[in-house]
Scaffold this active site. Structure first.
Site, short mmCIF file in Angstrom:
data_model
loop_
_atom_site.label_atom_id
_atom_site.label_comp_id
_atom_site.label_asym_id
_atom_site.label_seq_id
_atom_site.Cartn_x
_atom_site.Cartn_y
_atom_site.Cartn_z
N TRP A 13 40.92 32.40 37.22
CA TRP A 13 40.04 31.49 37.96
C TRP A 13 38.70 32.14 38.23
O TRP A 13 37.66 31.50 38.10
CB TRP A 13 40.70 31.02 39.26
CG TRP A 13 41.98 30.31 39.00
CD1 TRP A 13 43.23 30.65 39.45
CD2 TRP A 13 42.18 29.10 38.23
NE1 TRP A 13 44.16 29.76 39.01
CE2 TRP A 13 43.55 28.79 38.26
CE3 TRP A 13 41.32 28.27 37.50
CZ2 TRP A 13 44.08 27.68 37.59
CZ3 TRP A 13 41.86 27.16 36.85
CH2 TRP A 13 43.22 26.88 36.90
N LYS B 140 47.19 22.85 46.17
CA LYS B 140 48.07 24.00 46.31
C LYS B 140 48.67 24.05 47.71
O LYS B 140 49.86 24.25 47.87
CB LYS B 140 47.32 25.31 46.04
CG LYS B 140 46.52 25.33 44.74
CD LYS B 140 47.37 25.68 43.52
CE LYS B 140 46.68 25.43 42.19
NZ LYS B 140 45.36 26.02 42.00
N ASP C 197 36.54 31.16 46.65
CA ASP C 197 37.48 30.17 46.14
C ASP C 197 38.82 30.44 46.84
O ASP C 197 39.48 31.44 46.57
CB ASP C 197 37.62 30.34 44.62
CG ASP C 197 38.68 29.42 44.01
OD1 ASP C 197 39.33 28.66 44.76
OD2 ASP C 197 38.85 29.46 42.77
#
Ligand SMILES: *Cc1c(COP(=O)(O)O)cnc(C)c1O
Length: 356
Positions: free
Chosen positions: A101, A192, A168
């Protein structure tokens, strides 16, 4: 059969949240209409937006220097929205590469300016969090990924940062206490730990709005969301509503203090068994082990499919490692109960007895 949901994302949500979400599809807020068929400008939905923002301010303990934005496009769209909105053409931005990511965020930032990768754990398969690098004062910002969903590493301490700190937090948002006021922009895809896929949360310090000075399309400009309360266009109403229900659940569960305590206990319980059990081995450096995504591998290749099978028989699902890593990954998000981790640990113990 009771299922124990260890999926990495989209992931487990509290049962009470799912029940209320289901009700809202039939009859929202005693309107005798579905949440899915009413105006986002109705006072009932405005109340959802207001309560969501208020709960986030409260749980993060941040003041009105911050704006709370809801948008579409997933965390992946923040990979380009952050540099597009914050980074001037002739500036550089600093990134730390801790996995897939973070690499995605680095790739997109290069479209808008110079990128300094201050540190990377790539040469070691992203099994640790780099530390001890110097943060250049003249960089526009530093971007970190607080929890590496795929590799199972997590920051348990953040560097002291003299420039705006962007993070993030897609896979560990609201999983623990943090001094959120140390961050200048936090973003997270909801799916999530927060709600269903379809909404992305952005918490931004107002002084960063329009920082880049770049001409931007309305829908790609944070300022538009800030000015219009995330309602320039139709927001993702259902994902926002479910997110609000989850935020309420976090608060009713005792807030981030209690959530953190539960998460720590769950993670320690599982890591202890991984370290004890001769059939499994953890892959991440101990101080950087994630409380959210526990990544481990079998000590013999033949165990891999056999263990997944044993898990299934016990109702434990979602344990296969990410396709780029292999092995196993147990995601222990907020809504997963300790009792599910206990079931998994029993399966591991039984597996060792039969196989080792
Ligand atoms: C899942 C994930 C993403 C990607 O999220 P999307 O909403 O699917 O774009 C980005 N960063 C992290 C840390 C993630 O876990």
């Amino acid at each position: 059969m009771k299922k124990h949901n260890f999926y990495a994302g989209p992931a487990i949500l509290p049962q009470s949240v799912l029940n209320q979400a289901a009700d809202s599809i039939q009859n929202f807020s005693n309107m005798d209409l579905s949440l899915l068929e009413i105006s986002h400008r109705s006072k009932q939905f405005e109340a959802v937006m207001d309560e969501s923002r208020a709960l986030i301010h409260e749980l993060m303990d941040i003041n009105n220097d911050y704006d709370i934005l809801f948008m579409g496009g997933g965390a992946s769209s923040q990979f380009f929205m952050v540099p597009m909105n914050l980074l001037k053409d002739d500036e550089s931005a600093s990134y730390v590469n801790t996995g897939t990511w973070a690499s995605g965020a680095i790739k997109e930032a290069k479209l808008f300016g110079k990128v300094n990768v201050l540190a990377s754990s790539e040469e070691d398969h992203f099994t640790y969090i780099p530390k001890g690098y110097t943060i250049p004062q003249d960089s526009a910002y530093l971007h970190l990924t607080s929890n590496n969903t795929i590799y199972g590493s997590q920051y348990h301490e953040f560097p002291k940062c003299p420039i705006p700190l962007i993070c993030d937090m897609s896979s560990d948002i609201f999983s623990r206490r943090l001094d959120f006021s140390n961050f200048d922009l936090i973003y997270a895809g909801a799916q999530k730990n927060l709600g269903p896929a379809g909404v992305t949360l952005v918490v931004i310090k107002k002084n960063l709005l329009e920082r880049s000075g770049r001409k931007l399309p309305t829908m790609l400009n944070y300022k538009s969301y800030s000015d219009k309360g995330s309602m320039y266009n139709t927001p993702p109403v259902f994902p926002i509503y479910v997110t609000m229900l989850t935020l309420r659940w976090i608060k009713e569960s005792g807030g981030l203090i209690k959530i953190e305590e539960r998460n720590r206990i769950k993670a320690e319980y599982l890591y202890q068994e991984i370290d004890r059990n001769s059939c499994f081995r953890g892959t991440v450096a101990h101080p950087d082990r994630s409380w959210m995504n526990v990544v481990f591998v079998p000590t013999k290749e033949e165990y891999e499919s056999r263990f997944i099978e044993a898990c299934k028989e016990a109702g434990c699902v979602g344990l296969a490692g990410h396709r780029s890593v292999g092995g196993f990954r147990a995601s222990l998000y907020n809504a997963l109960d300790l009792s599910s981790v206990q079931v998994l640990v029993e399966v591991m113990k039984e597996f060792e007895k039969r196989n080792a």
